[in-house]
Design a protein around this motif. Structure first.
Motif, PDB file in Angstrom:
ATOM      1  N   LEU A   1       0.819  -1.399  -0.137  1.00  0.00           N
ATOM      2  CA  LEU A   1       0.038  -0.031   0.018  1.00  0.00           C
ATOM      3  C   LEU A   1       0.764   1.253  -0.044  1.00  0.00           C
ATOM      4  CD1 LEU A   1      -2.787  -0.846   2.634  1.00  0.00           C
ATOM      5  CD2 LEU A   1      -2.671  -1.578   0.305  1.00  0.00           C
ATOM      6  N   SER A   2       0.188   2.311  -0.813  1.00  0.00           N
ATOM      7  CA  SER A   2       1.137   3.478  -0.706  1.00  0.00           C
ATOM      8  C   SER A   2      -0.035   4.735  -0.343  1.00  0.00           C
ATOM      9  CB  SER A   2       1.631   3.772  -2.024  1.00  0.00           C
ATOM     10  OG  SER A   2       2.344   2.915  -2.644  1.00  0.00           O
ATOM     11  N   CYS A   3       0.669   5.829   0.261  1.00  0.00           N
ATOM     12  CA  CYS A   3      -0.093   6.734   0.806  1.00  0.00           C
ATOM     13  C   CYS A   3       0.663   7.934   0.746  1.00  0.00           C
ATOM     14  CB  CYS A   3      -0.470   6.539   2.236  1.00  0.00           C
ATOM     15  SG  CYS A   3      -1.193   8.260   2.996  1.00  0.00           S
ATOM     16  N   GLU A   4      -0.017   8.887  -0.482  1.00  0.00           N
ATOM     17  CA  GLU A   4       0.835   9.938  -0.839  1.00  0.00           C
ATOM     18  C   GLU A   4       0.126  11.298  -0.206  1.00  0.00           C
ATOM     19  OE1 GLU A   4       1.205  10.529  -5.056  1.00  0.00           O
ATOM     20  OE2 GLU A   4       2.413  12.310  -4.724  1.00  0.00           O
ATOM     21  N   ALA A   5       0.910  11.947   0.307  1.00  0.00           N
ATOM     22  CA  ALA A   5       0.252  13.114   1.049  1.00  0.00           C
ATOM     23  C   ALA A   5       0.919  14.475   0.184  1.00  0.00           C
ATOM     24  CB  ALA A   5       1.254  13.485   2.325  1.00  0.00           C
ATOM     25  N   SER A   6      -0.095  15.403   0.366  1.00  0.00           N
ATOM     26  CA  SER A   6      -0.089  16.710  -0.211  1.00  0.00           C
ATOM     27  C   SER A   6       0.788  17.608   0.635  1.00  0.00           C
ATOM     28  CB  SER A   6      -1.241  17.334  -0.683  1.00  0.00           C
ATOM     29  OG  SER A   6      -1.840  17.546   0.435  1.00  0.00           O
ATOM     30  N   GLY A   7       1.434  18.629   0.271  1.00  0.00           N
ATOM     31  CA  GLY A   7       1.999  19.755   1.319  1.00  0.00           C
ATOM     32  C   GLY A   7       3.398  19.646   1.255  1.00  0.00           C
ATOM     33  N   ARG A   8       4.175  20.628   1.876  1.00  0.00           N
ATOM     34  CA  ARG A   8       5.396  20.702   1.881  1.00  0.00           C
ATOM     35  C   ARG A   8       5.926  20.444   3.227  1.00  0.00           C
ATOM     36  NH1 ARG A   8       6.405  26.615  -0.513  1.00  0.00           N
ATOM     37  NH2 ARG A   8       4.575  27.056   0.791  1.00  0.00           N
ATOM     38  N   THR A   9       5.123  19.882   4.144  1.00  0.00           N
ATOM     39  CA  THR A   9       5.480  19.822   5.713  1.00  0.00           C
ATOM     40  C   THR A   9       5.489  18.375   5.624  1.00  0.00           C
ATOM     41  OG1 THR A   9       3.321  20.324   6.487  1.00  0.00           O
ATOM     42  CG2 THR A   9       5.037  22.030   6.349  1.00  0.00           C
ATOM     43  N   PHE A  10       5.233  17.388   5.036  1.00  0.00           N
ATOM     44  CA  PHE A  10       5.184  15.934   5.150  1.00  0.00           C
ATOM     45  C   PHE A  10       6.056  15.328   6.005  1.00  0.00           C
ATOM     46  CE2 PHE A  10       3.686  11.749   4.547  1.00  0.00           C
ATOM     47  CZ  PHE A  10       4.855  10.915   4.598  1.00  0.00           C
ATOM     48  N   SER A  11       7.459  15.882   6.320  1.00  0.00           N
ATOM     49  CA  SER A  11       8.421  15.499   7.002  1.00  0.00           C
ATOM     50  C   SER A  11       8.083  15.510   8.509  1.00  0.00           C
ATOM     51  CB  SER A  11       9.638  15.683   6.478  1.00  0.00           C
ATOM     52  OG  SER A  11       9.913  17.078   6.653  1.00  0.00           O
ATOM     53  N   SER A  12       7.223  16.745   8.878  1.00  0.00           N
ATOM     54  CA  SER A  12       6.986  16.973  10.112  1.00  0.00           C
ATOM     55  C   SER A  12       5.665  16.159  10.777  1.00  0.00           C
ATOM     56  CB  SER A  12       6.102  18.557  10.201  1.00  0.00           C
ATOM     57  OG  SER A  12       7.436  19.234   9.798  1.00  0.00           O
ATOM     58  N   TYR A  13       5.282  15.174   9.815  1.00  0.00           N
ATOM     59  CA  TYR A  13       4.318  14.250  10.339  1.00  0.00           C
ATOM     60  C   TYR A  13       4.435  12.979  10.647  1.00  0.00           C
ATOM     61  CZ  TYR A  13       0.754  18.267   9.233  1.00  0.00           C
ATOM     62  OH  TYR A  13       0.156  19.490   9.121  1.00  0.00           O
ATOM     63  N   ALA A  14       4.123  12.532  11.615  1.00  0.00           N
ATOM     64  CA  ALA A  14       4.311  10.997  11.972  1.00  0.00           C
ATOM     65  C   ALA A  14       3.301  10.313  11.245  1.00  0.00           C
ATOM     66  CB  ALA A  14       4.145  11.006  13.482  1.00  0.00           C
ATOM     67  N   MET A  15       3.164   9.208  10.723  1.00  0.00           N
ATOM     68  CA  MET A  15       2.157   8.393  10.267  1.00  0.00           C
ATOM     69  C   MET A  15       1.743   7.255  10.698  1.00  0.00           C
ATOM     70  SD  MET A  15       1.935  10.572   7.567  1.00  0.00           S
ATOM     71  CE  MET A  15       0.701   9.690   6.537  1.00  0.00           C
ATOM     72  N   GLY A  16       0.479   6.848  10.540  1.00  0.00           N
ATOM     73  CA  GLY A  16      -0.063   5.617  11.158  1.00  0.00           C
ATOM     74  C   GLY A  16      -0.787   4.922   9.913  1.00  0.00           C
ATOM     75  N   TRP A  17      -0.817   3.665   9.890  1.00  0.00           N
ATOM     76  CA  TRP A  17      -1.850   2.839   9.382  1.00  0.00           C
ATOM     77  C   TRP A  17      -2.818   2.290  10.110  1.00  0.00           C
ATOM     78  CZ3 TRP A  17      -2.285   2.623   4.084  1.00  0.00           C
ATOM     79  CH2 TRP A  17      -1.190   3.218   3.533  1.00  0.00           C
ATOM     80  N   PHE A  18      -4.111   2.241   9.818  1.00  0.00           N
ATOM     81  CA  PHE A  18      -5.164   1.596  10.588  1.00  0.00           C
ATOM     82  C   PHE A  18      -5.921   0.659   9.587  1.00  0.00           C
ATOM     83  CE2 PHE A  18      -4.697   3.937  14.395  1.00  0.00           C
ATOM     84  CZ  PHE A  18      -3.881   5.082  14.141  1.00  0.00           C
TER      85      PHE A  18
END
Length: 123
Positions: free
Chosen positions: A20-37
């Motif tokens: 699975l892939s999850c692509e994010a918009s925006g220029r601050t992606f590296s400031s967000y922790a990510m989870g899969w549910f």
């Protein structure tokens, strides 16, 4: 603001794999922790895996440990979930979610969600 779009779901036989892939918009992606549910039909949404902002730290639900791997590519604004040895119990809609700075295992802690992608594992 972060917008998330998952892809990669599908139908697979037991023992098979999907990524699975999850692509994010925006220029601050590296400031967000990510989870899969994931959420199976008739059940509550449950934690699968999480990854820190840098990708250095990961954590998994016991039910997927050793079979699933979460990773991220901050240059591509994308987080991945590699799923191996899939079983019928893994059938669910899978969601990625973003949380500012720190990831947790609690769905309500996340402010941004993708639309979900269906994973169906046949026996």
């Amino acid at each position: 603001q972060v917008q998330l779009v998952e892809s990669g779901g599908g139908l697979v036989q037991a023992g098979g794999s999907l990524r699975l892939s999850c692509e994010a918009s925006g220029r601050t992606f590296s400031s967000y922790a990510m989870g899969w549910f994931r959420q199976a039909l008739g059940k509550e949404r449950e934690f699968v895996a999480k990854i820190s902002k840098s990708g250095a730290s990961t954590y998994y639900a016991d039910s997927v440990k050793g079979r699933f791997t979460v990773s991220r590519d901050n240059a591509k604004n994308t987080v991945y979930l590699q799923m191996n040895s899939l079983q019928p119990d893994d059938t669910a809609v899978y969601y990625c979610a973003a949380r500012w700075v720190l990831a947790t295992t609690t769905p309500n802690d996340y402010g941004y969600w993708g639309q979900g992608t269906q994973v169906t594992v046949s026996s």
